[in-house]
Design an enzyme around this catalytic site. Structure first.
Site, PDB file in Angstrom:
ATOM      1  N   PRO A   1      11.006  -0.087   0.511  1.00 49.50           N
ATOM      2  CA  PRO A   1      12.177  -0.086  -0.383  1.00 49.50           C
ATOM      3  C   PRO A   1      12.594   1.358  -0.682  1.00 49.50           C
ATOM      4  O   PRO A   1      11.948   2.055  -1.456  1.00 49.50           O
ATOM      5  CB  PRO A   1      11.669  -0.808  -1.637  1.00 49.50           C
ATOM      6  CG  PRO A   1      10.185  -0.623  -1.613  1.00 49.50           C
ATOM      7  CD  PRO A   1       9.774  -0.529  -0.181  1.00 49.50           C
TER       8      PRO A   1
ATOM      9  N   ASP B   1       9.472   5.952  -1.154  1.00 51.57           N
ATOM     10  CA  ASP B   1       9.049   4.558  -1.222  1.00 51.57           C
ATOM     11  C   ASP B   1       8.963   4.159  -2.696  1.00 51.57           C
ATOM     12  O   ASP B   1       8.110   4.652  -3.432  1.00 51.57           O
ATOM     13  CB  ASP B   1       7.687   4.423  -0.531  1.00 51.57           C
ATOM     14  CG  ASP B   1       7.226   2.985  -0.409  1.00 51.57           C
ATOM     15  OD1 ASP B   1       7.667   2.136  -1.214  1.00 51.57           O
ATOM     16  OD2 ASP B   1       6.394   2.708   0.478  1.00 51.57           O
ATOM     17  N   HIS B   2       9.837   3.250  -3.116  1.00 50.13           N
ATOM     18  CA  HIS B   2       9.926   2.896  -4.534  1.00 50.13           C
ATOM     19  C   HIS B   2       8.728   2.076  -5.011  1.00 50.13           C
ATOM     20  O   HIS B   2       8.536   1.900  -6.213  1.00 50.13           O
ATOM     21  CB  HIS B   2      11.217   2.121  -4.781  1.00 50.13           C
ATOM     22  CG  HIS B   2      11.747   2.275  -6.179  1.00 50.13           C
ATOM     23  ND1 HIS B   2      11.295   3.230  -7.060  1.00 50.13           N
ATOM     24  CD2 HIS B   2      12.700   1.582  -6.858  1.00 50.13           C
ATOM     25  CE1 HIS B   2      11.935   3.124  -8.211  1.00 50.13           C
ATOM     26  NE2 HIS B   2      12.790   2.123  -8.121  1.00 50.13           N
ATOM     27  N   ARG B   3       7.901   1.589  -4.087  1.00 52.09           N
ATOM     28  CA  ARG B   3       6.674   0.907  -4.494  1.00 52.09           C
ATOM     29  C   ARG B   3       5.652   1.901  -5.041  1.00 52.09           C
ATOM     30  O   ARG B   3       4.775   1.533  -5.835  1.00 52.09           O
ATOM     31  CB  ARG B   3       6.050   0.172  -3.302  1.00 52.09           C
ATOM     32  CG  ARG B   3       6.896  -0.948  -2.740  1.00 52.09           C
ATOM     33  CD  ARG B   3       6.289  -1.478  -1.452  1.00 52.09           C
ATOM     34  NE  ARG B   3       6.208  -0.426  -0.428  1.00 52.09           N
ATOM     35  CZ  ARG B   3       5.661  -0.596   0.773  1.00 52.09           C
ATOM     36  NH1 ARG B   3       5.133  -1.772   1.097  1.00 52.09           N
ATOM     37  NH2 ARG B   3       5.632   0.399   1.650  1.00 52.09           N
TER      38      ARG B   3
ATOM     39  N   ILE C   1       6.644   5.461  -5.835  1.00 48.30           N
ATOM     40  CA  ILE C   1       7.279   6.508  -6.639  1.00 48.30           C
ATOM     41  C   ILE C   1       8.471   5.915  -7.384  1.00 48.30           C
ATOM     42  O   ILE C   1       9.339   5.278  -6.777  1.00 48.30           O
ATOM     43  CB  ILE C   1       7.753   7.667  -5.737  1.00 48.30           C
ATOM     44  CG1 ILE C   1       6.557   8.268  -4.994  1.00 48.30           C
ATOM     45  CG2 ILE C   1       8.485   8.724  -6.530  1.00 48.30           C
ATOM     46  CD1 ILE C   1       6.932   9.044  -3.762  1.00 48.30           C
TER      47      ILE C   1
END
Length: 438
Positions: free
Chosen positions: A234, A410-412, A414
């Site tokens: 993501p 990577d929004h998972r 950060i």
């Protein structure tokens, strides 16, 4: 005169590498370091050299075979007083470098004729493997003809359990999978991962003249890898502009010294140092998710990949231990890696171990772009062309050299706040290099 067998030397952590070229034949006279065969990994094509001079008595491999370290390549005759065999010390010279990532295909020999292709199956059943299966079928145990058969049908081999010896997938397994897909009841689950519907096939020649050209090996492999990264990670992209007026002045002041040392001091060298500092200050950016996706692996080293444009496509060699090197040493390393990339001579070691990537388009142009995270890394920095812009200093506008930056992550791993802090700290270091020694 004696006959000696030549085994495959230690070429790194690779298994079942396919032979794509055999460069010698029985009766050929070869010199030491002359290439014997060409192998293809997920990261490079590698020519395996002869460890000594002699005459080829027998070639023990053919195109399509797979080899591992220690497998015999050829038998050679040589004079007893010639250089002794030392295959384990021979380093392969890659002929072309590829992008990060997928696992090497493991083709095996097959002599069965290909049957007529059945109709293209609809969307696979819900029991299909997710798209983050490491290689989307690349690690499946199947012969080249079976792989070609599966590609024709649009079947992902990673979803099939092989019925052959050692789990090898047969054409009958592919056919059975297609039949199961055709007879399985429709399901209404959202189209994600492996269930994403394909684009329609269009005959473009109906609209006018066309030309079809094949993609290079690098483009094919990097395309699959980037598609996997885009589907599984993501992405969030944080944009910023940093004032590099003082950095550029400092760089120009070092030009004569750099010329004397035989290196080219580009802005990218300073960006490498600033990124290394930011990675040390924000360790979540220097990390990777484990296979379960539930744990974060923090890396205690700082190796940074740099995207290099080559005639065969984009590759990302890795500059090692950036935090431990000065700008002149980094400039030399960067120049050497870039030269090997353009010549297609990157080694597997040159392409491995990256913690973070930088894609710089400053020499080409553009104002901003969204770089794709190079998994399993969790972040990448995009750098565009700097430009002079009027900046308000509190009392008047003054011309300043501004550098556009784009940080994808990577929004998972950060969140947005951490992403903003990282790019702000990076911008601060580039605007004032004294920050790097604080």
């Amino acid at each position: 005169m004696s006959i000696k067998s030549v085994p495959l030397p230690d070429i790194g952590n690779f298994k079942d590498l396919p032979v794509i070229e055999v460069l010698v034949a029985a009766g050929d006279t070869v010199e030491a370091e002359q290439s014997l065969i060409t192998l293809e990994s997920d990261k490079a094509t590698m020519e395996i050299p002869a460890p000594f001079a002699g005459t080829i008595q027998k070639v023990l491999l053919k195109v399509g075979d797979t080899v591992n370290v220690g497998d015999l390549i050829v038998e050679m005759s040589t004079q007893d007083n010639e250089a002794t065999q030392k295959p384990a010390e021979s380093a392969p010279a890659p002929a072309a470098a590829p992008t990060p990532p997928p696992v090497v295909d493991a083709p095996a020999r097959s002599t069965t004729a290909e049957p007529a292709s059945p109709p293209i199956p609809p969307t696979p059943p819900s029991t299909a493997a997710p798209v983050n299966a490491p290689t989307l079928g690349a690690s499946a145990h199947a012969s080249p003809s079976v792989r070609a058969f599966a590609r024709t049908l649009g079947v992902d081999l990673s979803q099939i359990a092989g019925s052959g010896p050692k789990g090898r997938i047969q054409k009958s397994d592919v056919t059975a999978f297609v039949k199961q897909a055709l007879t399985a009841p429709a399901h209404s689950a959202p189209a994600t991962g492996g269930s994403i519907p394909p684009l329609p096939t269009i005959d473009f020649s109906q609209f006018g003249a066309i030309e079809t050209i094949p993609l290079s090996r690098i483009q094919k492999r990097s395309g699959k890898h980037l598609s996997t990264c885009w589907l599984n990670i993501p992405h969030v992209t944080q944009f910023d502009e940093t004032d590099i007026t003082e950095l550029e002045a400092f760089r120009q002041s070092l030009k004569a010294r750099a010329d004397k040392m035989g290196v080219k001091l580009t802005p990218l060298v300073f960006i490498l140092k600033a990124v290394a500092r930011a990675l040390a200050d924000f360790p979540r950016f220097n990390a990777a998710l484990d296979a379960s996706g539930e744990n974060l692996i923090l890396k205690k080293y700082i190796h940074i990949g740099v995207a290099v444009d080559t005639p065969n496509g984009l590759v990302v060699p890795v500059v090692q231990n950036v935090d431990q090197k000065g700008i002149f040493a980094l400039a030399a390393d960067l120049a050497a890696l870039s030269a090997r990339a353009r010549d297609g001579k990157l080694t597997p070691e040159d392409m491995s171990g990256g913690c973070f990537s930088i894609s710089s388009l400053g020499g080409i142009g553009g104002t901003q772009f969204t770089p794709i995270v190079n998994g399993p890394e969790v972040a990448i920095l995009g750098v565009s062309r700097s430009k002079m812009s009027p900046v308000w200093n509190g009392s008047a506008f003054e011309p300043r050299l501004m550098l556009p930056l784009a940080l994808s992550y990577d929004h998972r791993v950060i969140d947005g706040a951490e992403g903003a802090r990282f790019i702000t700290a990076l911008s601060r270091s580039l605007a004032d290099l004294r920050e790097l020694i604080v």
